[in-house]
Design an enzyme around this catalytic site. Structure first.
Site, PDB file in Angstrom:
ATOM      1  N   TYR A   1      74.532  81.754  23.380  1.00 47.13           N
ATOM      2  CA  TYR A   1      75.815  81.627  22.780  1.00 47.13           C
ATOM      3  C   TYR A   1      77.338  81.948  23.854  1.00 47.13           C
ATOM      4  CZ  TYR A   1      79.780  84.133  20.711  1.00 47.13           C
ATOM      5  OH  TYR A   1      81.343  84.429  20.244  1.00 47.13           O
TER       6      TYR A   1
ATOM      7  N   LYS B   1      78.213  87.955  11.437  1.00 53.01           N
ATOM      8  CA  LYS B   1      77.913  86.597  10.746  1.00 53.01           C
ATOM      9  C   LYS B   1      77.183  86.843   9.471  1.00 53.01           C
ATOM     10  CE  LYS B   1      79.645  85.229  14.654  1.00 53.01           C
ATOM     11  NZ  LYS B   1      78.900  85.101  15.911  1.00 53.01           N
TER      12      LYS B   1
ATOM     13  N   ASP C   1      68.292  87.354  20.621  1.00 51.74           N
ATOM     14  CA  ASP C   1      69.560  87.454  19.599  1.00 51.74           C
ATOM     15  C   ASP C   1      69.085  86.665  18.284  1.00 51.74           C
ATOM     16  OD1 ASP C   1      71.846  86.460  18.210  1.00 51.74           O
ATOM     17  OD2 ASP C   1      73.071  86.260  20.277  1.00 51.74           O
TER      18      ASP C   1
ATOM     19  N   ARG D   1      81.227 109.501  18.539  1.00 52.95           N
ATOM     20  CA  ARG D   1      80.525 108.547  19.278  1.00 52.95           C
ATOM     21  C   ARG D   1      79.398 108.711  19.400  1.00 52.95           C
ATOM     22  NH1 ARG D   1      80.745 109.635  24.129  1.00 52.95           N
ATOM     23  NH2 ARG D   1      82.840 110.388  24.333  1.00 52.95           N
TER      24      ARG D   1
HETATM   25  C1  LIG Z   1      79.192  85.541  17.250  1.00 53.58           C
HETATM   26  C2  LIG Z   1      77.752  85.471  17.874  1.00 53.58           C
HETATM   27  C3  LIG Z   1      77.623  86.499  19.096  1.00 53.58           C
HETATM   28  C4  LIG Z   1      78.780  87.536  19.369  1.00 53.58           C
HETATM   29  O1  LIG Z   1      79.157  88.323  18.248  1.00 53.58           O
HETATM   30  P1  LIG Z   1      80.736  88.853  17.932  1.00 53.58           P
HETATM   31  O2  LIG Z   1      80.409  89.628  16.939  1.00 53.58           O
HETATM   32  O3  LIG Z   1      81.421  87.773  17.811  1.00 53.58           O
HETATM   33  O4  LIG Z   1      81.052  89.586  19.440  1.00 53.58           O
HETATM   34  C5  LIG Z   1      76.566  86.576  19.797  1.00 53.58           C
HETATM   35  N1  LIG Z   1      75.418  85.646  19.548  1.00 53.58           N
HETATM   36  C6  LIG Z   1      75.625  84.725  18.425  1.00 53.58           C
HETATM   37  C7  LIG Z   1      74.409  83.834  18.240  1.00 53.58           C
HETATM   38  C8  LIG Z   1      76.614  84.628  17.733  1.00 53.58           C
HETATM   39  O5  LIG Z   1      76.900  83.651  16.970  1.00 53.58           O
END
Ligand SMILES: *Cc1c(COP(=O)(O)O)cnc(C)c1O
Length: 400
Positions: free
Chosen positions: A98, A195, A170, A46
């Site tokens: 998001y 993604k 983000d 961890r």
């Molecule tokens: C999918 C997404 C998230 C969340 O990510 P996870 O891996 O699904 O927890 C956060 N921000 C954006 C812009 C996303 O497309």
């Protein structure tokens, strides 16, 4: 080194012990301590695992930051970063954030007495007006989802510096290939590596990078303390995906550009949102602060029935929650990512019942256009048989 080279050689591209061309998966939770007086680099996974660390170093180099961190999901990265704040603090958050972030902030963080104000951050003066004596941070997502509104990262950072606020971005939609917020003055960058960075719809993961080491130490303490770390196998999968990030995005972005340019002249399509289109309100700004427009676009076919007809007719794209993969993904914001938002609120943001989001994959662009063409055929004349609207506030899907 240019970005393509950095992807492969930014950090050690082979295992220093064996020379293996791919970082080994150290499937170990604990590490032998040979000398109690001189602990080794790793003690418990961890706190640190060599496979995860290789990914953490790679993303830090790509974003131009000091410290990288890998988490069990994008939401694990986001929620951990918000733990940098304390009860009584106030954070300004982009209103198009998001859906999962919105849910975490309004349903979980609010219980910890950390207040957020949602602001249309494309207007920097509105961000300035929202600053209070308790404000400690600004959280951005640009371009936003799904209408791709663009926020001026450098301008927000200049404002934030005057008030000593942390700026968190983000960067999931553009990745460090196209946009590097730390170079524009931000303090922390976050990714859903599920993604584009992972890129193959086979792993859920999150990343964060801090600009400096001090903030890195604080976030390390939280990562280790909260424990939402990414496992060794998944860290390896993300690194495997990351190596081809530029090659994938080059192709997917070109395809998205082609599809956007074609859709805007289609009679069944009422609106196309893509920052690469010159008439997109964020086009100029995006062209300055990022080196590409990315592989995500949205378009409006006018009604839920027409959207459904298109989903029923397409044969190549998958219809799914998510984006940023090798396969083209169509999703339905009003019923998926933004289903929890009241309809009136959605509509004011352009998230109509006819809006469809497309994340271009690696299929041949001509094949994709041909498939969309047959699916859109006569759709502007399509008369629904049954009408059914999503109920306000009902969450049809849990995630994206
Ligand atoms: C999918 C997404 C998230 C969340 O990510 P996870 O891996 O699904 O927890 C956060 N921000 C954006 C812009 C996303 O497309």
């Amino acid at each position: 080194m240019k970005f393509a080279t950095k992807l492969l050689h930014g950090t050690s591209c082979f295992d220093p012990v064996t020379g293996a061309a791919s970082t080994p998966i150290y499937q170990a939770s604990t590490f032998h301590q040979a000398d109690l007086d001189r602990p080794g680099a790793y003690d418990y996974a961890r706190s640190g695992n060599p496979t995860r660390q290789a990914l953490e170093e790679a993303i830090a180099v790509l974003e131009g930051g000091e410290r990288g961190f890998a988490f069990a999901s994008g939401m694990a990265a986001i929620s951990s970063v918000f733990m940098l704040f304390s009860a009584g603090d106030h954070v300004i958050v982009a209103e198009d954030v998001y859906g999962g972030t919105y849910r975490f902030l309004t349903k979980v963080l609010s219980r910890m007495n950390i207040d957020v104000t949602f602001v249309d951050t494309t207007y920097v003066d509105r961000v300035a007006e929202a600053i209070t004596p308790r404000t400690k941070g600004i959280y951005l997502e640009t371009p936003s989802n799904p209408t791709l509104k663009v926020t001026d990262i450098a301008a927000v950072c200049r404002l934030a510096k005057k008030f000593d606020l942390l700026v968190i971005v983000d960067n999931t939609f553009l990745t460090p290939y196209y946009q590097r917020p730390l170079e524009l003055g931000a303090d922390i960058v976050i990714h859903s590596a599920t993604k584009f960075i992972g890129g193959h719809s086979d792993v859920v993961a999150g990343l964060a990078v801090t600009k400096d080491n001090d903030l890195g130490e604080q976030l390390y303490f939280i990562q280790n303390g909260m424990g939402a770390v990414l496992g060794a196998q998944d860290s390896w999968l993300v690194m495997r995906g990351l190596k081809s990030l530029k090659a994938r995005l080059d192709v997917s972005t070109r395809t998205a550009e082609q599809i956007a340019g074609w859709l805007r002249h289609h009679p069944a399509v009422t609106k196309v949102y893509y920052t690469g289109l010159k008439d997109h309100p964020g086009h100029e700004l995006q062209s300055c602060q990022a080196s590409g427009h990315g592989a995500v676009l949205s378009f409006d076919v006018g009604s839920r029935e027409r959207a459904k007809a298109l989903f029923d007719r397409v044969t190549l794209p998958i219809v799914a929650v998510s984006l940023g993969a090798v396969e083209t993904i169509l999703s339905y914001p009003a019923g998926m990512s933004h289903a929890a938002m009241p309809k009136a609120e959605r509509e004011t943001r352009g998230i109509t019942e006819g809006l469809i989001r497309l994340s271009a994959g690696l299929e041949d662009a001509d094949d994709l256009i041909r498939d969309l063409e047959q699916a859109l055929q006569g759709l502007e004349l399509y008369v629904p048989q049954v009408t059914h609207a999503y109920e306000d506030g009902k969450e049809a899907f849990s995630g994206v």
